[in-house]
Every structure is written in C-alpha cells, then in structure tokens.
Enzyme design. Structure first.
Site, short mmCIF file in Angstrom:
data_model
loop_
_atom_site.label_atom_id
_atom_site.label_comp_id
_atom_site.label_asym_id
_atom_site.label_seq_id
_atom_site.Cartn_x
_atom_site.Cartn_y
_atom_site.Cartn_z
N GLU A 1 0.82 -1.22 0.00
CA GLU A 1 0.00 0.00 0.00
C GLU A 1 0.85 1.26 0.00
OE1 GLU A 1 -3.80 0.05 0.63
OE2 GLU A 1 -3.75 -2.02 -0.06
N HIS B 1 -3.94 1.50 7.59
CA HIS B 1 -2.55 1.82 7.20
C HIS B 1 -1.85 2.33 8.47
CE1 HIS B 1 -4.19 2.81 2.93
NE2 HIS B 1 -3.59 1.63 2.90
N CYS C 1 -2.64 11.22 4.13
CA CYS C 1 -3.00 10.30 3.04
C CYS C 1 -2.92 11.00 1.70
CB CYS C 1 -4.44 9.81 3.19
SG CYS C 1 -4.75 8.92 4.71
O1 SUG Z 1 -7.81 2.85 0.75
N1 SUG Z 1 -10.56 5.03 1.05
C1 SUG Z 1 -9.11 4.82 1.03
C2 SUG Z 1 -8.44 5.74 2.02
C3 SUG Z 1 -6.94 5.71 1.88
C4 SUG Z 1 -6.27 6.50 2.98
N2 SUG Z 1 -4.88 6.49 2.81
C5 SUG Z 1 -3.96 6.44 3.81
N3 SUG Z 1 -4.29 6.11 5.02
N4 SUG Z 1 -2.75 6.67 3.49
C6 SUG Z 1 -8.77 3.37 1.33
O2 SUG Z 1 -9.43 2.76 2.18
C7 SUG Z 1 -12.83 4.75 0.25
C8 SUG Z 1 -13.57 4.83 -1.07
C9 SUG Z 1 -15.06 4.70 -0.91
O3 SUG Z 1 -15.51 4.03 0.00
O4 SUG Z 1 -15.80 5.27 -1.74
C10 SUG Z 1 -11.33 4.54 0.10
O5 SUG Z 1 -10.90 3.93 -0.86
#
Ligand code: SUG
Length: 480
Positions: free
Chosen positions: A194, A274, A403
């Site tokens: 990731e 994460h 993020c």
């Molecule tokens: O991968 N949310 C992302 C958020 C990523 C956050 N990144 C870090 N923590 N670095 C994920 O879970 C939600 C999309 C939706 O539900 O429509 C989403 O993909």
C-alpha cells in the site's frame, strides 16, 4: 517552480558522487478527481463504511485539497501535485467482458453491477500516500530516486490504480538519469503493498554537515508466510512483510538501515488500515500511538540504535483511545520542518510543525494533545506547534492530510528535473482552482455515476489538466 527555501535538511552521499547531497522533502498531493463519491468500498476503513451513499461534493473536495497545497507552499515547503487517475475506468470494464459503447457499458454496469460501477468510478487515487513507496537518491545503491507504485491489491477499486499511477509518476519524474519508476509488485496475497502510507524515513536532522543515509521504517500488517504469526481478526491486513522487503531490496536500500515492524493487530481491527493512521515521523522524531506497533519496545530499540538522537513522541491510550485516534486522524498528520524564514511566531521544536486534520482539534482528548505538543505531557521538545487543515470531504472516506500526499525527498538538481508544471506556485494553484470550478460538479451521489455526461466531463477535464501540468498523454482515453 515555486521558490523553495532550504529546509528539512539531511545529507547523504549518493553513490559515485564526490559531494554530499542535500535533500529537501517535497510533498506531492494527489489532486481529487471529478468523480469523488462515497461508495463504502473499503472494508476495514471505518469512515468509508460510515459515509457510504452520502452526497459527495467533488468541487469542494478538490478545492480543499488545493487549499492545503497552497498553505503548505506558503509555509515555505516544497509542494507539488500528482494528477488523478481517469475514471470511470471503462477500459477495465472491457477487460472484464463488458462491450458496446461507453454509454451502453455504463448502463449495463448500473443495472447489473452497481458495486463494480462504483469501484470503476472511485477517485481513490487522491490518496497519494498509497501511490508508491519512494527512496531518495542518497539511500539507494545506484544513486537514483526509486519509486514502486503500490499494487493496492486488497480492494478492487484501488487495485486498478497502479497502471495509471505508474504512467503519471513516469511523466512527473521523467528524467531517467535520476528517477526510476518500477512496475508494481505482483498482485498476490503474499505481496500486498500500500505504498508510503506504511513507510517512514527517519534521519538525524541535528547535524546537517554529517552525511548519512536515512533509516527506513517499513510497517506491515502481516507476515504472509508465517501461518502462526499474529493476524488481525476483524479487518484485513493490507501490507505484507514480504512486500516491504521486496521494495527495500529492489530500491537498493541498505537492509541494515531498514527496520521492518509489524503493525499491532489491535490497531488494524480498530480501523487503522494503514500505519499512517496511528503514526507519523520526520527527521529523528516519531509521533505515534501506544497501540501502533505489535512490539513497541522492539521498534523503539531498533530505531534508537540507527537514528542518532532519536525522539519518540508517544501518545498513551489513556490520553487518546485508539478509537479516538481513528475517528479524528490525529496521527494522519504531516510532520514538517519549516524553513528558518517561516518560523516567526512558532513556539519551538526547531520549526517542526504538525499539520493535522480539523477533526483532531474538535475532539477534546485529541485537541488537548495538539495544544500541549510543546511543553505538555507528550512533549519532549520535538514538535513545536500545529496547524489544522480542513479536508473533510476526503476525511469522510478515511483520508486525512497525510493520506493526500506523497513525500519525495529530492536534491536541488532532482527538483529541477521534475516536470515543472507539477510544482505548485501561486499562479499554478490559481489555474488549478479555476480548472476545478469550470469542470467539477458541486454534488455527486452513487446514482449519478452511470451518467455518460459525467464520464465525458471527466475526460475533457483531465485532458485539459494534462496540458496545465505539462504531462503529455498519460491517460488511456488519450491513447485511443
Ligand atoms: O484505501 N478510502 C481509502 C483511504 C486511503 C487512505 N490512505 C492512507 N491512510 N494513506 C482506502 O481505504 C474509500 C472509497 C469509498 O468508500 O468510496 C477509500 O478507498
């Protein structure tokens, strides 16, 4: 390129170079794409599930992201922008056996596979911390900057990102004499990756004149091959130890300067999908929650042995419960070193500032941590002050300030080799704001995703964006 004062300085020696190289950290923020919506796609990401089906505001989301970039740029930090993936990804629908015109495919998806439609429309590439893992040239065997786009194999809507993300990274960091963009790791369970959200580079920032490579803290959720090892029970562990090691190896890092630490299963099961949901580092400082790591003591001991003057700033669960850390994203903050010129009025901490989401200032326990960062119970002089950013539209999908950005430490010469339009300047941000206001919808619901007009708008908008940023033809629809 914006004028970027020298700051956050670390020195290292790139292989073969006679002179020590000074690095400055640049942050490349993911631009929020025009199809930003709430589809509840990420199991284990509490905010994504909670806000499923809500009305999203793509225009506001993109403007919030640009406002954050502007503020960091105004603090004197090096700020860049990463173009979003093009969505809906109808090329993926075709791979999956859908055929006909774009309009026909959208209609079929809406009728028969609404979840797949949402997955193909997600604007999730905005979370640039998941775009790639980055190793600066001072730390790699061949003296180049290495990028591995994350395979994001855990969730379909994210697993379709690395192809386009790789193309965008190659167009942004195009100089092959300086930058290497690898292919993503094979998308197997054993190699779930990731990106930078599970990686922190630390270094001794006290003596700028002492050259040395950084120390790499790689955090994984599971050691895939170890069947008896610790695993979360409720939610998936997205990153494996095997992936962390592969990235470190292929980037040519000194493995003796890498620490591979397992994330606490408790943190994952509480919604820290994460590591950057419970931990952030900068220089020799690591700001983290007591429940971030499975073996906290072991991690601290390893880092103490490698990072000169290592300063952990630990927040105990009795001050902030894990659930509050996940809810407010206190740790999904950017820990930055302000340049000398921008330090007026700051409290101390050698210009180290925590850039936290507004939510962290609204909840009592986390506000207290923010207010007492310098001089309070959590402080050891490591962090001077804080600022808050409103990125609420992204936060509702589980994406805070950290993020939204990819950290790329660069030498002066490497900075000059970045595609110039991808650097933020006041004029470039003005241009991007005008572009967003011209193309983005004020509101979007999952039901709107089947609209052919939205699809066409998004393509026209992104075509215009590649011209503003000077990226060339990076999108599949531009190659057709
Ligand atoms: O991968 N949310 C992302 C958020 C990523 C956050 N990144 C870090 N923590 N670095 C994920 O879970 C939600 C999309 C939706 O539900 O429509 C989403 O993909």
């Amino acid at each position: 390129m914006g004028k970027v004062p020298r700051t956050g300085v670390t020195r290292g020696r790139s292989v073969g170079a006679a002179e020590a190289q000074v690095l400055r950290e640049a942050n490349f923020d993911g631009l929020v794409g025009p199809t930003h919506n709430y589809a509840g796609l990420s199991f284990g990401n509490v905010a994504s599930s909670r806000h499923a089906g809500r009305v999203a505001k793509p225009r506001e989301a993109a403007l919030q992201g640009l406002a954050k970039m502007r503020r960091l740029m105004e603090m004197g930090l090096a700020q860049g922008v990463l173009a979003p993936n093009a969505r809906p990804a109808l090329e993926v629908a075709r791979v999956l056996g859908f055929s006909g015109s774009d309009a026909q495919i959208l209609a079929t998806l809406a009728k028969e596979e609404p979840i797949l439609l949402a997955q193909l429309c997600s604007a999730s590439s905005m979370w640039a911390a998941n775009a790639a893992t980055v190793s600066p040239s001072t730390d790699t065997a061949d003296g180049k900057v290495h990028f591995t786009p994350a395979n994001l194999k855990s969730m379909l809507h994210r697993a379709i990102e690395p192809g386009q993300t790789g193309a965008i990274l190659r167009a942004t960091f195009a100089d092959e004499r300086r930058f290497v963009v690898h292919p993503p790791l094979p998308a197997a369970d054993a190699l779930g990756d990731e990106g930078a959200a599970n990686h922190t580079r630390l270094f001794d920032d006290r003596v700028a004149s002492r050259p040395g490579a950084g120390v790499h803290l790689f955090v994984y959720g599971v050691h895939h091959a170890d069947r008896a090892g610790a695993r979360p029970r409720r939610y998936p562990a997205r990153q494996t130890l095997e992936a962390c090691k592969a990235v470190a190896r292929r980037h040519g890092l000194d493995l003796a300067r890498c620490v591979f630490a397992q994330q606490s299963t408790k943190a994952i099961d509480a919604g820290a999908f994460h590591n950057d949901v419970v931990c952030v580092g900068n220089g020799r400082t690591l700001f983290y929650h007591e429940d971030a790591f499975l073996d906290e003591r072991g991690v601290l001991a390893a880092l103490r042995g490698l990072v000169g003057g290592f300063r952990p700033v630990r927040v105990a669960r009795r001050s902030v419960a894990l659930s509050a850390a996940v809810k407010t994203y206190l740790f999904n903050a950017q820990l930055v070193t302000l340049p000398e010129a921008g330090r007026k009025g700051t409290v101390g901490g050698e210009g180290t500032r925590l850039i936290a989401p507004s939510e962290a200032a609204e909840y009592r326990a986390t506000r207290r941590v923010l207010e007492t960062l310098f001089g309070g119970p959590h402080a050891n002089g490591a962090i001077g002050d804080h600022a808050v950013m409103d990125v609420r539209e992204s936060m509702r999908n589980g994406g805070g300030p950290a993020c939204l950005r990819l950290r790329v430490p660069l030498t002066e010469a490497e900075m000059r080799s970045v595609t110039p339009g991808c650097w933020c300047t006041p004029a470039q941000i003005d241009r991007l704001e005008a572009w967003v206001k011209r193309w983005y919808r004020a509101k979007l619901t999952p039901a709107d995703l089947a609209s052919v007009t939205l699809h066409e708008e998004a393509q026209e908008a992104l075509d215009a964006l590649t011209k503003i940023l000077g990226l060339g033809r990076v999108y599949p629809f531009q190659q057709a």
